[in-house]
Scaffold this motif. Structure first.
Motif, PDB file in Angstrom:
ATOM      1  N   ILE A 138       0.863  -1.178   0.000  1.00 55.57           N
ATOM      2  CA  ILE A 138       0.000   0.000   0.000  1.00 55.57           C
ATOM      3  C   ILE A 138       0.899   1.228   0.000  1.00 55.57           C
ATOM      4  CG2 ILE A 138      -1.745   1.293   1.310  1.00 55.57           C
ATOM      5  CD1 ILE A 138      -2.742  -1.438   0.276  1.00 55.57           C
ATOM      6  N   HIS A 139       0.616   2.181  -0.867  1.00 48.74           N
ATOM      7  CA  HIS A 139       1.381   3.424  -0.949  1.00 48.74           C
ATOM      8  C   HIS A 139       0.532   4.538  -0.344  1.00 48.74           C
ATOM      9  CE1 HIS A 139       2.800   7.017  -3.477  1.00 48.74           C
ATOM     10  NE2 HIS A 139       3.794   6.738  -2.658  1.00 48.74           N
ATOM     11  N   VAL A 140       1.009   5.125   0.753  1.00 53.93           N
ATOM     12  CA  VAL A 140       0.305   6.223   1.424  1.00 53.93           C
ATOM     13  C   VAL A 140       1.135   7.485   1.227  1.00 53.93           C
ATOM     14  CG1 VAL A 140      -0.578   7.105   3.612  1.00 53.93           C
ATOM     15  CG2 VAL A 140      -0.715   4.656   3.119  1.00 53.93           C
ATOM     16  N   ARG A 141       0.600   8.405   0.436  1.00 48.56           N
ATOM     17  CA  ARG A 141       1.336   9.624   0.078  1.00 48.56           C
ATOM     18  C   ARG A 141       0.724  10.838   0.767  1.00 48.56           C
ATOM     19  NH1 ARG A 141       1.846  11.983  -6.045  1.00 48.56           N
ATOM     20  NH2 ARG A 141       3.321  13.669  -5.587  1.00 48.56           N
ATOM     21  N   VAL A 142       1.491  11.489   1.605  1.00 46.16           N
ATOM     22  CA  VAL A 142       0.998  12.627   2.376  1.00 46.16           C
ATOM     23  C   VAL A 142       0.637  13.804   1.465  1.00 46.16           C
ATOM     24  CG1 VAL A 142       1.606  14.344   4.137  1.00 46.16           C
ATOM     25  CG2 VAL A 142       2.085  11.919   4.528  1.00 46.16           C
ATOM     26  N   ASP A 143       1.367  14.042   0.370  1.00 43.66           N
ATOM     27  CA  ASP A 143       1.021  15.141  -0.539  1.00 43.66           C
ATOM     28  C   ASP A 143      -0.411  15.004  -1.056  1.00 43.66           C
ATOM     29  OD1 ASP A 143       3.532  16.328  -0.358  1.00 43.66           O
ATOM     30  OD2 ASP A 143       4.225  15.603  -2.322  1.00 43.66           O
ATOM     31  N   ASP A 200      -4.221  25.905   5.086  1.00 47.14           N
ATOM     32  CA  ASP A 200      -3.028  25.474   5.806  1.00 47.14           C
ATOM     33  C   ASP A 200      -3.401  24.230   6.595  1.00 47.14           C
ATOM     34  OD1 ASP A 200      -0.677  25.140   7.168  1.00 47.14           O
ATOM     35  OD2 ASP A 200      -0.926  26.892   8.457  1.00 47.14           O
ATOM     36  N   VAL A 201      -2.990  23.068   6.107  1.00 48.75           N
ATOM     37  CA  VAL A 201      -3.421  21.810   6.715  1.00 48.75           C
ATOM     38  C   VAL A 201      -2.639  21.450   7.966  1.00 48.75           C
ATOM     39  CG1 VAL A 201      -4.309  20.910   4.548  1.00 48.75           C
ATOM     40  CG2 VAL A 201      -1.978  20.379   5.212  1.00 48.75           C
ATOM     41  N   GLY A 202      -1.514  22.155   8.211  1.00 48.35           N
ATOM     42  CA  GLY A 202      -0.730  21.863   9.402  1.00 48.35           C
ATOM     43  C   GLY A 202      -0.395  20.375   9.467  1.00 48.35           C
ATOM     44  N   PRO A 203      -0.524  19.767  10.644  1.00 48.52           N
ATOM     45  CA  PRO A 203      -0.183  18.355  10.781  1.00 48.52           C
ATOM     46  C   PRO A 203      -1.290  17.395  10.328  1.00 48.52           C
ATOM     47  CG  PRO A 203      -0.800  19.238  12.901  1.00 48.52           C
ATOM     48  CD  PRO A 203      -0.796  20.408  11.938  1.00 48.52           C
ATOM     49  N   ALA A 204      -2.429  17.923   9.867  1.00 52.90           N
ATOM     50  CA  ALA A 204      -3.574  17.069   9.541  1.00 52.90           C
ATOM     51  C   ALA A 204      -3.253  15.978   8.530  1.00 52.90           C
ATOM     52  CB  ALA A 204      -4.749  17.917   9.048  1.00 52.90           C
ATOM     53  N   GLY A 205      -2.506  16.308   7.484  1.00 49.80           N
ATOM     54  CA  GLY A 205      -2.179  15.316   6.464  1.00 49.80           C
ATOM     55  C   GLY A 205      -1.408  14.144   7.027  1.00 49.80           C
ATOM     56  N   TYR A 206      -0.451  14.433   7.887  1.00 52.60           N
ATOM     57  CA  TYR A 206       0.334  13.369   8.508  1.00 52.60           C
ATOM     58  C   TYR A 206      -0.550  12.532   9.435  1.00 52.60           C
ATOM     59  CZ  TYR A 206       4.928  14.781   6.786  1.00 52.60           C
ATOM     60  OH  TYR A 206       6.013  15.036   5.984  1.00 52.60           O
ATOM     61  N   ILE A 207      -1.399  13.186  10.198  1.00 46.24           N
ATOM     62  CA  ILE A 207      -2.252  12.454  11.145  1.00 46.24           C
ATOM     63  C   ILE A 207      -3.206  11.526  10.404  1.00 46.24           C
ATOM     64  CG2 ILE A 207      -4.055  12.736  12.904  1.00 46.24           C
ATOM     65  CD1 ILE A 207      -2.464  15.323  13.749  1.00 46.24           C
ATOM     66  N   VAL A 208      -3.775  12.002   9.296  1.00 52.30           N
ATOM     67  CA  VAL A 208      -4.630  11.141   8.468  1.00 52.30           C
ATOM     68  C   VAL A 208      -3.813   9.970   7.916  1.00 52.30           C
ATOM     69  CG1 VAL A 208      -5.995  11.026   6.336  1.00 52.30           C
ATOM     70  CG2 VAL A 208      -6.285  12.966   7.901  1.00 52.30           C
ATOM     71  N   ALA A 209      -2.613  10.260   7.435  1.00 54.12           N
ATOM     72  CA  ALA A 209      -1.750   9.207   6.878  1.00 54.12           C
ATOM     73  C   ALA A 209      -1.412   8.151   7.920  1.00 54.12           C
ATOM     74  CB  ALA A 209      -0.472   9.818   6.301  1.00 54.12           C
ATOM     75  N   TYR A 210      -1.140   8.586   9.161  1.00 52.23           N
ATOM     76  CA  TYR A 210      -0.861   7.615  10.223  1.00 52.23           C
ATOM     77  C   TYR A 210      -2.049   6.665  10.393  1.00 52.23           C
ATOM     78  CZ  TYR A 210       2.650  11.173  11.673  1.00 52.23           C
ATOM     79  OH  TYR A 210       3.665  12.095  11.723  1.00 52.23           O
ATOM     80  N   GLY A 211      -3.262   7.211  10.367  1.00 51.13           N
ATOM     81  CA  GLY A 211      -4.456   6.380  10.525  1.00 51.13           C
ATOM     82  C   GLY A 211      -4.641   5.401   9.385  1.00 51.13           C
ATOM     83  N   ILE A 212      -4.463   5.876   8.148  1.00 53.04           N
ATOM     84  CA  ILE A 212      -4.602   5.004   6.975  1.00 53.04           C
ATOM     85  C   ILE A 212      -3.546   3.898   7.017  1.00 53.04           C
ATOM     86  CG2 ILE A 212      -4.389   4.903   4.458  1.00 53.04           C
ATOM     87  CD1 ILE A 212      -5.592   7.787   4.444  1.00 53.04           C
ATOM     88  N   ALA A 213      -2.318   4.277   7.350  1.00 54.67           N
ATOM     89  CA  ALA A 213      -1.246   3.280   7.438  1.00 54.67           C
ATOM     90  C   ALA A 213      -1.569   2.246   8.511  1.00 54.67           C
ATOM     91  CB  ALA A 213       0.090   3.963   7.731  1.00 54.67           C
ATOM     92  N   GLY A 214      -1.997   2.706   9.672  1.00 57.17           N
ATOM     93  CA  GLY A 214      -2.330   1.790  10.762  1.00 57.17           C
ATOM     94  C   GLY A 214      -3.426   0.816  10.391  1.00 57.17           C
ATOM     95  N   ASP A 215      -4.474   1.306   9.717  1.00 54.09           N
ATOM     96  CA  ASP A 215      -5.561   0.425   9.274  1.00 54.09           C
ATOM     97  C   ASP A 215      -5.049  -0.673   8.351  1.00 54.09           C
ATOM     98  OD1 ASP A 215      -7.494   1.835  10.678  1.00 54.09           O
ATOM     99  OD2 ASP A 215      -8.312   2.861   8.907  1.00 54.09           O
ATOM    100  N   ASN A 216      -4.177  -0.297   7.410  1.00 56.62           N
ATOM    101  CA  ASN A 216      -3.671  -1.281   6.448  1.00 56.62           C
ATOM    102  C   ASN A 216      -2.658  -2.232   7.064  1.00 56.62           C
ATOM    103  OD1 ASN A 216      -4.796  -0.904   3.588  1.00 56.62           O
ATOM    104  ND2 ASN A 216      -4.558   1.173   4.377  1.00 56.62           N
ATOM    105  N   LEU A 217      -1.869  -1.742   8.003  1.00 62.16           N
ATOM    106  CA  LEU A 217      -0.957  -2.635   8.727  1.00 62.16           C
ATOM    107  C   LEU A 217      -1.751  -3.666   9.525  1.00 62.16           C
ATOM    108  CD1 LEU A 217       1.646   0.000   9.911  1.00 62.16           C
ATOM    109  CD2 LEU A 217       2.048  -1.816   8.227  1.00 62.16           C
ATOM    110  N   ALA A 218      -2.872  -3.242  10.117  1.00 61.18           N
ATOM    111  CA  ALA A 218      -3.722  -4.159  10.885  1.00 61.18           C
ATOM    112  C   ALA A 218      -4.306  -5.261  10.003  1.00 61.18           C
ATOM    113  CB  ALA A 218      -4.845  -3.383  11.577  1.00 61.18           C
ATOM    114  N   LEU A 219      -4.414  -4.991   8.710  1.00 63.44           N
ATOM    115  CA  LEU A 219      -4.905  -5.995   7.766  1.00 63.44           C
ATOM    116  C   LEU A 219      -3.798  -6.916   7.266  1.00 63.44           C
ATOM    117  CD1 LEU A 219      -7.262  -3.742   5.606  1.00 63.44           C
ATOM    118  CD2 LEU A 219      -7.944  -5.472   7.299  1.00 63.44           C
ATOM    119  N   GLY A 220      -2.575  -6.688   7.772  1.00 61.44           N
ATOM    120  CA  GLY A 220      -1.453  -7.530   7.378  1.00 61.44           C
ATOM    121  C   GLY A 220      -0.756  -7.072   6.112  1.00 61.44           C
ATOM    122  N   ARG A 221      -1.026  -5.855   5.679  1.00 58.36           N
ATOM    123  CA  ARG A 221      -0.428  -5.341   4.452  1.00 58.36           C
ATOM    124  C   ARG A 221       0.887  -4.622   4.749  1.00 58.36           C
ATOM    125  NH1 ARG A 221      -3.758  -5.060  -0.051  1.00 58.36           N
ATOM    126  NH2 ARG A 221      -1.699  -4.955  -1.000  1.00 58.36           N
TER     127      ARG A 221
END
Length: 165
Positions: free
Chosen positions: A27-32, A46-67
């Motif tokens: 899975i490719h999670v791109r913050v841009d 100005d998204v501030g840290p929001a993009g990174y925080i969303v990316a952390y969540g998406i990554a965590g969900d996919n890691l939990a699926l074994g990806r």
């Protein structure tokens, strides 16, 4: 596994991250992309840290699926790097950090000034913005120098190093 990419804009990290994701069926999670989607939603310019925080969540969900997940961002600050490592730890997976650099300043500048965006509405930074960007020194990641390396050679090197070679 969480493969955490970082590097200045124009270093080649997204190109390599995509090629590695394809090679590993990861899975490719791109913050841009995430940050531009937040801007396009009209919620904030100005998204501030929001993009990174969303990316952390998406990554965590996919890691939990074994990806296997490849996190693709400038990742310029120690705090973002620690946060990515925390995502891997929470999922109980191995984290590997990869810093992509372009040691040839003229080549790096050419890339920054000539590349075309593939994210609708995303405004790429200027060379001055890239060269003046805050970027904490990084200790310990795998370093891939794209100055004189093809994408295929960089991905081959990463695959070997990810497998302990």
């Amino acid at each position: 596994m969480l493969i955490i990419f970082g590097g200045l804009p124009g270093s080649g990290k997204t190109t390599i991250a995509r090629a590695l994701a394809q090679r590993l069926s990861a899975i490719h999670v791109r913050v841009d992309t995430i940050e531009q989607a937040i801007r396009a939603s009209g919620v904030a310019d100005d998204v501030g840290p929001a993009g990174y925080i969303v990316a952390y969540g998406i990554a965590g969900d996919n890691l939990a699926l074994g990806r296997t997940v490849i996190a693709d961002s400038v990742n310029p600050l120690q705090i973002t790097r620690v946060s990515w490592l925390s995502v891997a730890q929470a999922a109980g997976v191995t984290a590997v950090e990869v810093e992509v650099v372009c040691s040839d300043e003229a080549e790096h500048r050419k890339r920054v000034e000539t590349r075309v965006t593939d994210v609708e509405g995303f405004v790429k930074p200027t060379w001055q913005e890239v060269s003046e960007r805050a970027y904490d020194e990084w200790h310990g990641p795998i370093v891939i120098d794209t100055a004189s390396k093809t994408v295929e050679a960089a991905v081959d090197e990463l695959v070997v190093r990810l497998n302990g070679g």
